[in-house]
Structure formats: C-alpha cells, structure tokens
Design an enzyme around this catalytic site. Structure first.
Site, PDB file in Angstrom:
ATOM      1  N   ASP A   1     -19.886  53.398 -33.453  1.00 55.58           N
ATOM      2  CA  ASP A   1     -19.818  52.302 -34.405  1.00 55.58           C
ATOM      3  C   ASP A   1     -19.854  52.798 -35.847  1.00 55.58           C
ATOM      4  O   ASP A   1     -19.121  52.342 -36.705  1.00 55.58           O
ATOM      5  CB  ASP A   1     -21.046  51.409 -34.173  1.00 55.58           C
ATOM      6  CG  ASP A   1     -20.655  49.974 -34.088  1.00 55.58           C
ATOM      7  OD1 ASP A   1     -19.615  49.710 -33.458  1.00 55.58           O
ATOM      8  OD2 ASP A   1     -21.372  49.140 -34.668  1.00 55.58           O
TER       9      ASP A   1
ATOM     10  N   SER B   1      10.478  43.198  -9.757  1.00 52.88           N
ATOM     11  CA  SER B   1       9.385  42.807  -8.883  1.00 52.88           C
ATOM     12  C   SER B   1       9.539  43.618  -7.601  1.00 52.88           C
ATOM     13  O   SER B   1      10.481  44.389  -7.467  1.00 52.88           O
ATOM     14  CB  SER B   1       9.404  41.317  -8.616  1.00 52.88           C
ATOM     15  OG  SER B   1      10.653  40.954  -8.107  1.00 52.88           O
ATOM     16  N   LEU B   2       8.600  43.469  -6.705  1.00 51.64           N
ATOM     17  CA  LEU B   2       8.609  44.281  -5.497  1.00 51.64           C
ATOM     18  C   LEU B   2       8.820  43.397  -4.284  1.00 51.64           C
ATOM     19  O   LEU B   2       8.315  42.273  -4.231  1.00 51.64           O
ATOM     20  CB  LEU B   2       7.259  45.001  -5.359  1.00 51.64           C
ATOM     21  CG  LEU B   2       6.936  46.037  -6.432  1.00 51.64           C
ATOM     22  CD1 LEU B   2       5.471  46.444  -6.339  1.00 51.64           C
ATOM     23  CD2 LEU B   2       7.844  47.249  -6.296  1.00 51.64           C
TER      24      LEU B   2
ATOM     25  N   LYS C   1      -2.210  48.150  -5.351  1.00 49.27           N
ATOM     26  CA  LYS C   1      -1.482  47.156  -6.155  1.00 49.27           C
ATOM     27  C   LYS C   1      -2.518  46.276  -6.852  1.00 49.27           C
ATOM     28  O   LYS C   1      -3.184  45.451  -6.228  1.00 49.27           O
ATOM     29  CB  LYS C   1      -0.559  46.317  -5.273  1.00 49.27           C
ATOM     30  CG  LYS C   1       0.274  45.332  -6.062  1.00 49.27           C
ATOM     31  CD  LYS C   1       1.421  44.795  -5.220  1.00 49.27           C
ATOM     32  CE  LYS C   1       2.290  43.857  -6.025  1.00 49.27           C
ATOM     33  NZ  LYS C   1       1.613  42.603  -6.361  1.00 49.27           N
TER      34      LYS C   1
ATOM     35  N   ARG D   1       6.040  40.683 -18.447  1.00 49.78           N
ATOM     36  CA  ARG D   1       7.222  40.855 -17.610  1.00 49.78           C
ATOM     37  C   ARG D   1       8.251  39.746 -17.867  1.00 49.78           C
ATOM     38  O   ARG D   1       9.440  39.990 -17.925  1.00 49.78           O
ATOM     39  CB  ARG D   1       6.786  40.839 -16.140  1.00 49.78           C
ATOM     40  CG  ARG D   1       7.916  41.026 -15.200  1.00 49.78           C
ATOM     41  CD  ARG D   1       7.446  41.220 -13.773  1.00 49.78           C
ATOM     42  NE  ARG D   1       8.623  41.290 -12.948  1.00 49.78           N
ATOM     43  CZ  ARG D   1       9.314  40.238 -12.556  1.00 49.78           C
ATOM     44  NH1 ARG D   1       8.912  39.034 -12.897  1.00 49.78           N
ATOM     45  NH2 ARG D   1      10.405  40.367 -11.827  1.00 49.78           N
TER      46      ARG D   1
ATOM     47  N   LYS E   1       6.046  53.915  -2.921  1.00 54.54           N
ATOM     48  CA  LYS E   1       7.243  54.212  -3.704  1.00 54.54           C
ATOM     49  C   LYS E   1       7.809  55.545  -3.253  1.00 54.54           C
ATOM     50  O   LYS E   1       7.040  56.514  -3.060  1.00 54.54           O
ATOM     51  CB  LYS E   1       6.886  54.311  -5.191  1.00 54.54           C
ATOM     52  CG  LYS E   1       6.337  53.023  -5.776  1.00 54.54           C
ATOM     53  CD  LYS E   1       5.873  53.220  -7.208  1.00 54.54           C
ATOM     54  CE  LYS E   1       5.365  51.879  -7.768  1.00 54.54           C
ATOM     55  NZ  LYS E   1       4.754  52.023  -9.093  1.00 54.54           N
TER      56      LYS E   1
ATOM     57  N   LYS F   1       1.227  43.821   1.615  1.00 57.19           N
ATOM     58  CA  LYS F   1       0.192  42.870   1.190  1.00 57.19           C
ATOM     59  C   LYS F   1      -1.094  43.078   1.995  1.00 57.19           C
ATOM     60  O   LYS F   1      -1.052  43.385   3.188  1.00 57.19           O
ATOM     61  CB  LYS F   1       0.685  41.428   1.412  1.00 57.19           C
ATOM     62  CG  LYS F   1       1.931  41.087   0.642  1.00 57.19           C
ATOM     63  CD  LYS F   1       1.747  41.189  -0.841  1.00 57.19           C
ATOM     64  CE  LYS F   1       1.262  39.893  -1.451  1.00 57.19           C
ATOM     65  NZ  LYS F   1       1.288  39.987  -2.943  1.00 57.19           N
TER      66      LYS F   1
ATOM     67  N   CYS G   1     -32.861  12.209  -6.885  1.00 55.08           N
ATOM     68  CA  CYS G   1     -34.089  11.579  -7.395  1.00 55.08           C
ATOM     69  C   CYS G   1     -33.828  10.246  -8.095  1.00 55.08           C
ATOM     70  O   CYS G   1     -34.754   9.616  -8.580  1.00 55.08           O
ATOM     71  CB  CYS G   1     -34.818  12.530  -8.336  1.00 55.08           C
ATOM     72  SG  CYS G   1     -33.985  12.731  -9.917  1.00 55.08           S
TER      73      CYS G   1
ATOM     74  N   CYS H   1     -28.843  15.829 -14.323  1.00 55.17           N
ATOM     75  CA  CYS H   1     -29.887  14.900 -13.912  1.00 55.17           C
ATOM     76  C   CYS H   1     -31.057  15.149 -14.847  1.00 55.17           C
ATOM     77  O   CYS H   1     -31.468  16.287 -15.049  1.00 55.17           O
ATOM     78  CB  CYS H   1     -30.276  15.203 -12.471  1.00 55.17           C
ATOM     79  SG  CYS H   1     -31.965  14.723 -12.078  1.00 55.17           S
TER      80      CYS H   1
HETATM   81  C1  9MJ Z   1       0.574  47.243  -9.491  1.00 57.15           C
HETATM   82  N1  9MJ Z   1       0.623  45.951  -9.728  1.00 57.15           N
HETATM   83  O1  9MJ Z   1      -0.502  47.835  -9.382  1.00 57.15           O
HETATM   84  C2  9MJ Z   1       3.885  48.392  -9.409  1.00 57.15           C
HETATM   85  N2  9MJ Z   1       1.812  47.948  -9.373  1.00 57.15           N
HETATM   86  O2  9MJ Z   1       6.121  49.267  -9.468  1.00 57.15           O
HETATM   87  C3  9MJ Z   1       1.968  49.280  -9.078  1.00 57.15           C
HETATM   88  N3  9MJ Z   1       3.016  47.419  -9.577  1.00 57.15           N
HETATM   89  C4  9MJ Z   1       5.309  48.246  -9.562  1.00 57.15           C
HETATM   90  N4  9MJ Z   1       3.274  49.537  -9.092  1.00 57.15           N
HETATM   91  C5  9MJ Z   1       7.375  48.801  -9.678  1.00 57.15           C
HETATM   92  N5  9MJ Z   1       0.964  50.146  -8.823  1.00 57.15           N
HETATM   93  C6  9MJ Z   1       7.307  47.474  -9.904  1.00 57.15           C
HETATM   94  C7  9MJ Z   1       5.974  47.103  -9.843  1.00 57.15           C
END
Ligand code: 9MJ
Length: 772
Positions: free
Chosen positions: A42, A87-88, A120, A141, A294, A318, A415, A430
C-alpha cells in the site's frame, strides 16, 4: 519541508516503483506467492500515486495506479475480435468423448492423438488485445465476432498483466481466458455483503460476470476477480508448434495458467483425467462445469479446422449438472435468528449432482418477485458447493392456471408479531425478537455454536425442545438449566442430562469475543467480534460507547458501528444482556486498549471514517497524524505541506467539511477516551489521536489571539504548571499554536509550517488531560 524531486529523479523512482508493484502483483495474484505485507504494498502504491500526481506527464497506461478504476462510462463500446472467439462442442458422457476422439483420429489418419486437458472454468470468457506488449483493449465474447469493450473493468483485475513481462513480445496478440471469482474470495465477498446489509451473490459466476458488466470500473476494482489464460487468438508471430508451448509462453508473459492443465496421450488418459477432476471438483479453488480436451499439435488443428460454430479440435466434456428441474409444492416463510423472513420453496425431492434436494431458498421477497416463483411452478434448482440450493429460473409454460404470486405474511407465522420492512433493507422482519420462538431457537443454536460459546450437546433439536417446553425463554436461561429439568425432556437420560449441564457449566467463564459473537448482534460475525474484543476489550464500555467509536476500528466501519450501538441501546436487549452477564464471568479481557487508540493517528482515523481517494496512505497518514491532536486540526494544516506529500488538498478539505459534525464527535470521543483511561485505568499515559503526550512536559506552545476564559498570562501559567513552555514566535519546533479570537499572522505561520493549531476548548482539554 519535503522538497519536490526533479522530474528526472521522479521518473526513475516511478519506474522502479511500477516494476516493484507489478512484480508483487504477479507474485500475489498469479503465482500465489506473496512476499510483501499489505501495508508495504500500500505504501508503495501511495508513493507512486503521489509522484504521478506531481508529474502527470509521467503517467502511463500500464502503471499499476491505472488499475484502480477509471471514471464510469455511459455504456460499453464494441470490440471486434481479430480472430473469432469460438464456443465449444459438448460431450455429455464418455461415449460422446470416445466418438469425438474417433472422429479426430479418422480425419488425421493417426492411431492416437496427444491432447491437452484443461478444467473448464465457469466464469466469463474474455479476449485481451496487446500491442507491443501493452494491454490496449479487453472485450467479452459477445456473438464470437463482436463483443463489449470492458477494458476499464479488466484493467482492475490484478492477474491481468498491463504490460507483458519477459521476451519474445509479439507486435499484436490476443489472449483468451476466463475471469472467475475463486471460491474462497467468493465466500469472503458474500460475507462482506451480508455484513453491509447487501444482498449476497447467488454464485461466483454471476458475481464475476456482473462485476465486469458494471459501467463503473470502481466496482470491478473492489471485486476479487481472477483471470486464467487458456489460449491465444490473433498473433502476429507463431508461438510454437504445440498448444502446450503456447500455454507456457502465456505463463512466461505473466499470465496465470491453470496448474491443473495436463498433457494427455490418447483417449484413456483423457478419461482418467476427467474422472480425477470430477472426484476433486469440490476441493478445487474455483467452480468448473466441465473438462476441455484440445488437440495439442497446432498443425493437426489446422488440418481439422472448424464447423460453423466450433473448432473440430476441441471438446468440452460436461460434468454432471448441478441443476435439475422439479416442482414447487409450497412456499413457506422461514423466520431466521434476526427475525428476517426468507421465503423457502418446498420442492418435490429431486437429485442434484448426487444429493437429494427438497428445499430451496428464495433469499427474499424481491428475489422471489424477480424470478416470479409461484406455488406449483416447474423450476430449475441449482446446488453449488455446500451452499443451500436455490431456484435459478421458472418455466412458466408449465404454470398451473390461477396461481397468484406469493405474498409476504403481515404477521409472523410463528409468533404472530407484526412483520415490517425496515427502511432501506431488503428483508422483511418479525419484530417479536426473542419473544418469537423461531428467533429464540435460532438464537440459542447460534449462542451454543462452535465459534460462540461452543456448548457441546446443545444443537438444533435440543434448542427446539428447550423453547417448546418453555424451559428457555432468553439466553440467560441456558445457565439456569439443571439435570432435573432436562430429564423431563424426550431423549434425555441421566448421563446425557448430566453431560449437557456440565458442558454449560464449563462455559460460565467465557472470553469476551465469544460472548459478543454469541449474543447475535446483527451483522457482527466472529471476526468482527474478535476485533471488538481486541480493540475495545471492555464489555461495559462497548455497551455504552457511541457508534462512532466502532468506526475507528479498521474492519468495523460506520454502518456496523451504528448496528452495534442500536443493538445495545435497545431496552429489551440491554435487559437480556444484563441478565446474561449475571450468569457468566468474562475472562481474559484486555481492558479498553489505550495502546490501540493511542496508536491511531488522525490520518488513520480519517481513513477509518471513509475519506478516500485523496492520497492519504498509511505512511503519509502517520506523518500527518503526528502533527495534530484532533481531527478538526487537519483542516488547519498547511496546503503546501499536504500537497508535497501527494495529498489532494481540495479533496481532503471537501471531505473533511462534509464530515465536520462527525469529526467533532470523534474529537469529543478522543477526549472521552482519555478521561476513561485516566479514571478507569489508573491514569495510564494517554495520547490523543495525534500521538501527543498527555503530560505537557517538553511541549512548546505559542499563544495568539484573545482567549475567552482566561488571559494569555493565565494560560501561560497553566501550561507551564503542566510542564509545557510558552514561546513568542512560531517555528518548526513549536508543538502547538493556541489560536484565540482574531488570531492573525501566527496562526497563518502555523498553517504554513504544519504546526497543530488548538482552539481554546482543545487547550482546556489538554490541560485537563495533563492534570488527570
Ligand atoms: C474455460 N472456460 O475454462 C476454453 N475454457 O477454448 C478453457 N474455455 C476454450 N478453454 C477454446 N479452458 C474455446 C474455449
């Protein structure tokens, strides 16, 4: 006098401070290996702020001072990603993952593929643009091509490098990552919100995403956000042949890269990795909703290419959902310890992530209205970590006809006391206090809980029995229980009754902090209770102290101070505490800690009372504090001197003026504290907020202007009698200038030199202190 360093010296010092501060940020927020204390950190930041204020031409966008939060924006601009943010595709079970691996191998014409496995994270995905190593833009995104420009917010995230470290810095680079709030930080954040009477966040994801979507970066700056980098978008140079190398490079540039990331050879290694993470899901520091696999080889990625929405080289496996659909049977008002009434949904039991859930909290009436949950509704429930399950959303398609929205009852369901909504609060309450059996039961349970009195054998069920049978009507009654009475309760036998009585007896001697926590002052958690015990230390004084006293304790603050004061001034509470104190003995009190309050400087008091953004860091505050005895004296300090120390004088004066009545109260309190010690503690050496000694020995005074209650000669005699000396002219050696009516040049001189100026009343206080 501090001399202003030349621009050349300042530039060197600024560069060194920036480097040291960013090094510390990196160690603390990226490597989890802090080496500096908060106070040291600080102090460096304050020094840098001061220097930059003096030399605005030396401010750079990558200076750590630029993280603290720019001015609020009217709206977010747009960012166009250099490369789309993809997206995946998802795999919902092992078969789908096998299928993904088969497709990849087939397209590549290989027998086995090397992957990288990544947790993820469940947060908000970001893209950060760097030009020649400097962070220039950060975006969400969005639709993958165009997102929102949230640069101001992202700058506040300490794990985001404002400038890349190390070597091989490309001209253009997009870094992709996920911003999250780590579990521990989330709990702290919510605990803080609860203590401040604010609504807690439903989950870390909402808190993280919500923080970054605020137009005011000051808000993001206060949220404990963390960025984990997981890849790159556009880059002006190739970074290696493998994804793994890219991740290593990101680490070398100063990003936090998840330590759980592994190289995995083939499908079986992927499945094992998935199972391992699934098993450790709850002990991870952050929420994950899947595992990403990946393809490691970037050339292979090129071959695989993309579908319309997602890369063919990656998949998200998932994890089992923590959400499930079920139906609300009824909505019931539940009365908590402090009387707050929470609507709770009774659900048709459903399994969520391996646990059967039959109740979910709706938090409060606003929340219930916002989600519009009604009895009979089909809802999505969510369970995250160990928190109480909550309703995420309603599917109104399945709403039975004719169901009205739920109403908060006008009288307590337990009560029958009136239910009110105190102004400015989200909760309905209350008003029955401990007359309300629901509140009494919860209070007893809390009183006996581990961090409070820690009475073994006095849990939920026993508390309920004690209240239902009328054996306990207030907390003090716990100490009036005997074996005979307990034997009359279901489930108690000789041994168990004897054990409970012994457990209670063992707690008749109780440390103050446990008692303060146990009696359930709204907003006072175990940590605050400890602060109160450490810093004030005397139950009698805590009970009668003005609210502002508590404000002086760092970590307590004004609104909680008010709550504490209100609690003790409530008559019923006061009587309850009286009776409790008759039953128990407080142990290990450390006394009203003169050392603590005496150690406070005016500057620290200013900080405690919420003066902000004027450059009064701890070091500067200490220095300033040694110049004044009373807070109101701060107004009299010379502008030049303040400015030289990097204090925004205008800002300080304005804030002081706004708080003038409060400061007068604090000054009065400083005097009262002194008297309190002097009378109760045998006249310990007392120092005011400014650290001046109570005896005037060796102190030099200059008198100017006309005094009301005495002549200047009388004043001189009294000061000298108390050990001080009186001189004719103001110099740097003067400790105090006493300014009466129509004080002129001497007063101005004192202001210039930063010498403390006392009015007559303050002089009288000093003399009284010295005499006490
Ligand atoms: C997350 N959400 O942790 C990707 N992600 O790679 C990781 N998302 C991603 N990779 C390509 N570890 C598109 C999204």
């Amino acid at each position: 006098m501090t001399t202003s360093p030349s621009a050349e010296d300042a530039a060197g010092r600024i560069a060194r401070l920036r480097e040291e501060i960013e090094e510390h940020n990196h160690r603390y927020y990226v490597l989890d290996e802090p080496v500096l204390s908060d106070a040291e950190y600080d102090a460096m930041l304050r020094e840098l702020q001061g220097l930059e204020r003096e030399h605005p031409e030396l401010v750079r966008p990558d200076s750590p001072t630029q993280r603290v939060g720019a001015a609020p924006a009217d709206g977010f601009g747009e960012v166009t990603h250099g490369q789309p943010m993809l997206s995946l595709d998802n795999a919902f079970d092992a078969d789908e993952l096998r299928e993904f691996d088969r497709r990849v191998r087939e397209r590549l014409g290989v027998a086995s593929v090397a992957y990288v496995g990544e947790p993820k994270l469940d947060g908000l995905s970001l893209s950060l643009r760097y030009e020649d190593g400097l962070l220039v833009q950060a975006g969400t995104r969005g639709d993958g091509r165009v997102g929102e420009d949230i640069t101001g917010n992202v700058r506040t995230v300490r794990s985001v490098p404002l400038r890349l470290r190390g070597e091989r810095i490309p001209a253009r680079l997009e870094v992709r990552g996920e911003v999250v709030i780590r579990r521990q930080d989330f709990e702290q954040l919510n605990a803080g919100r609860l203590e401040q009477g604010e609504r807690p966040f439903a989950n870390p994801r909402n808190a993280a995403a919500g923080s970054l979507r605020q137009l005011d970066p000051q808000i993001a700056a206060r949220r404990p956000l963390t960025l984990f980098a997981f890849g790159v978008g556009e880059c002006s140079e190739p970074l290696g042949e493998m994804h793994w190398q890219v991740l290593e490079q990101l680490g070398a540039w100063g990003f936090r890269v998840n330590r759980e990331i592994r190289r995995l050879d083939g499908l079986d290694a992927c499945l094992a990795y998935y199972n391992d993470l699934l098993g450790r899901r709850d002990s991870l520091d952050y929420e994950i909703d899947g595992v990403v696999f990946k393809v490691d080889d970037l050339a292979q990625r090129q071959t695989l290419g993309f579908t319309a929405r997602a890369p063919r080289w990656a998949i998200a496996s998932k994890l089992p959902a923590r959400e499930a659909t079920t139906r609300v049977r009824r909505i019931l008002p539940s009365v908590g310890r402090t009387g707050a009434i929470t609507p709770v949904a009774e659900l048709e039991p459903v399994e969520v992530g391996g646990v059967t859930v039959s109740r979910a909290t709706l938090h409060n009436l606003d929340e219930l209205r916002r989600k519009d949950v009604r009895e009979g509704d089909t809802v999505m429930v969510r369970r995250a970590g160990d928190v109480i399950p909550e309703i995420v959303s309603v599917n109104t398609e399945f709403r039975p006809v004719g169901v009205e929205s739920w109403q908060m009852p006008e009288r307590c369901p337990v009560c029958d006391s009136e239910v009110i909504r105190p102004e400015g609060e989200v909760d309905y309450r209350c008003i029955g206090s401990l007359q309300c059996p629901a509140q009494l039961k919860e209070s007893i349970r809390h009183f006996a809980s581990r961090r409070a009195l820690d009475i073994e054998g006095l849990g939920d069920k026993v508390a309920e029995q004690l209240v239902d049978t009328g054996l306990v009507q207030e907390l003090a009654d716990v100490f009036r229980l005997d074996r005979q009475r307990l034997l009359g309760l279901e489930g108690f036998a000789e041994v168990s009754a004897g054990n409970l009585v012994a457990a209670i007896e063992a707690r008749r001697q109780v440390p103050l902090e446990r008692l303060l926590y146990g009696i359930g002052i709204p907003g006072v958690g175990a940590d605050t209770a400890r602060l109160l015990a450490d810093q004030v230390g005397d139950m009698d004084y805590i009970r009668r102290a003005p609210a502002v006293l508590f404000s002086l304790i760092p970590g307590v603050g004004r609104s909680m101070g008010e709550e504490i004061h209100t609690f003790f001034t409530d008559e019923a509470n006061a009587r309850g505490v009286d009776r409790l104190l008759r039953e128990i003995e407080l142990v290990s009190e450390n006394g009203f800690s003169p050392d603590y309050v005496a150690s406070l400087t005016a500057g620290e008091i200013v900080a405690a009372l919420g003066i902000s953004g004027v450059g009064l860091g701890p070091k500067r505050a200490r220095e300033l504090g040694s110049k004044v005895t009373y807070l109101t004296d701060l107004m009299g300090l010379a502008s030049q001197r303040l400015q030289a120390g990097g204090v925004d004088v205008q800002g300080l004066r304005q804030q002081l003026e706004e708080r003038a009545p409060l400061f007068e109260e604090v000054d009065a309190l400083l005097i009262e504290k002194c008297l309190h010690w002097a009378t109760d503690r045998g006249g310990a050496q007392i120092r005011g907020g400014g650290g001046s000694s109570s005896t005037l020995a060796g102190r030099s005074f200059v008198l100017t202007g006309t005094l009301e209650s005495m002549t200047r000669d009388e004043a001189k005699a009294r000061i000298e009698a108390a050990g001080g000396k009186v001189t004719g002219s103001v110099s740097g050696k003067t400790d105090y200038v006493v300014a009466g009516e129509a004080a002129g040049s001497k007063r101005r001189r004192a202001e210039e030199l930063g010498v403390a100026i006392l009015d007559e009343a303050a002089l009288l206080d000093l003399l009284r202190e010295a005499a006490g």
